[in-house]
Write an enzyme that holds these catalytic residues in place. Structure first.
Site, mmCIF file in Angstrom:
data_model
loop_
_atom_site.group_PDB
_atom_site.id
_atom_site.type_symbol
_atom_site.label_atom_id
_atom_site.label_comp_id
_atom_site.label_asym_id
_atom_site.label_seq_id
_atom_site.Cartn_x
_atom_site.Cartn_y
_atom_site.Cartn_z
ATOM 1 N N LYS A 38 0.861 -1.183 0.000
ATOM 2 C CA LYS A 38 0.000 0.000 0.000
ATOM 3 C C LYS A 38 0.891 1.224 0.000
ATOM 4 O O LYS A 38 1.817 1.332 0.823
ATOM 5 C CB LYS A 38 -0.924 -0.019 1.220
ATOM 6 C CG LYS A 38 -1.995 1.082 1.201
ATOM 7 C CD LYS A 38 -3.055 0.811 2.252
ATOM 8 C CE LYS A 38 -4.184 1.841 2.179
ATOM 9 N NZ LYS A 38 -5.321 1.492 3.048
ATOM 10 N N SER A 42 -3.027 6.204 6.373
ATOM 11 C CA SER A 42 -3.224 7.224 7.404
ATOM 12 C C SER A 42 -4.150 6.669 8.484
ATOM 13 O O SER A 42 -4.777 5.632 8.320
ATOM 14 C CB SER A 42 -3.804 8.507 6.785
ATOM 15 O OG SER A 42 -4.951 8.231 6.013
ATOM 16 N N ASP A 56 -3.475 -1.121 8.391
ATOM 17 C CA ASP A 56 -4.141 -1.952 7.386
ATOM 18 C C ASP A 56 -3.314 -3.193 7.075
ATOM 19 O O ASP A 56 -3.861 -4.274 6.816
ATOM 20 C CB ASP A 56 -4.378 -1.167 6.098
ATOM 21 C CG ASP A 56 -5.478 -0.125 6.248
ATOM 22 O OD1 ASP A 56 -6.225 -0.196 7.240
ATOM 23 O OD2 ASP A 56 -5.577 0.759 5.387
ATOM 24 N N SER A 119 -5.936 3.693 -1.154
ATOM 25 C CA SER A 119 -6.389 4.468 0.009
ATOM 26 C C SER A 119 -7.715 5.121 -0.360
ATOM 27 O O SER A 119 -7.794 5.836 -1.363
ATOM 28 C CB SER A 119 -5.366 5.548 0.366
ATOM 29 O OG SER A 119 -4.087 4.999 0.560
#
Length: 227
Positions: A38, A42, A56, A119
């Site tokens: 990724k 955030s 994540d 994202s």
């Protein structure tokens, strides 16, 4: 040469990470060398060392039982729970495409199947200052095909069609749709599936129910999404 797939969603909190974990789990069960990536995360908490933990990446690694270290999974990890471009500005650590690509390429050199997660939705700015950088810049730089994760519920027709039309307009390849939070027998969910397929020309390849721990899709079809 690794095979790659980019997982995007119709918006934030659609379930991309959960679904990505199930995808990687199925690849792992099939004895495939699989990895996660990724560009920017955030909304992360700080670990004992004071550094933000890639929130994540951790559940994906756990669910899929990946041997891949967390340090390979994301070059930019932010604490602020806002869009990456704003978190980067607030924390003084702007995203550089060169670093995103070099990290991705390093992962691709080590693993057979690499799944990159986006994202938020497809239109997510990673940097917005004197430089402008979007998710699609990463996608196009490595010619990634995209899988769209969508919520099965109310409003998904609009969000799915708009997302796919945007991707088509930007020449971003779409590999198919996964419906999340699907309830078999729910008239609205069943109709949403048919309408999304009709209006986009894309197949809903599988439906994920809340609590599912396995992905209900033939392994050969899943692997065919990677290129």
């Amino acid at each position: 040469m690794s095979k790659t797939l980019f997982v995007t969603g119709t918006g934030t909190d659609i379930g991309k990470t959960y679904v990505t974990g199930l995808i990687l789990k199925k690849l792992h069960v099939c004895k495939k060398s699989a990895a996660y990536y990724k560009a920017a995360m955030s909304g992360n908490i700080r670990g004992a060392d004071g550094k933000p933990v890639p929130g994540d990446a951790l559940p994906v690694k756990t669910v899929a039982q990946l041997e891949q270290p967390l340090s390979e999974m994301c070059p930019y990890v932010y604490e602020a729970a806002v869009s990456p471009h704003l978190a980067a500005r607030m924390e003084g650590n702007p995203v550089a495409l060169e670093q995103v690509l070099s990290g991705f390429d390093a992962v691709c050199e080590k693993y057979e199947y690499v799944t990159a997660e986006g994202s938020g939705g497809i239109l997510c700015p990673l940097r917005f200052d004197e430089q402008k950088l979007y998710l699609e810049d990463f996608i196009k730089a490595r010619n990634l095909g995209c899988l769209l994760v969508a919520d099965a519920g109310l409003g998904t027709i609009n969000s799915v069609v708009l997302t796919i039309e945007y991707m088509k307009a930007r020449s971003i390849p779409v590999r198919g749709i996964f419906f999340n939070h699907f309830c078999p027998g729910n008239p609205m969910h069943e109709d949403n599936l048919k309408m999304c397929e009709y209006l986009t020309g894309q197949k809903v390849l599988t439906c994920i129910r809340d609590g599912d721990t396995e992905l209900d899709i033939p392994s050969d079809i899943l692997q065919s999404l990677y290129a």
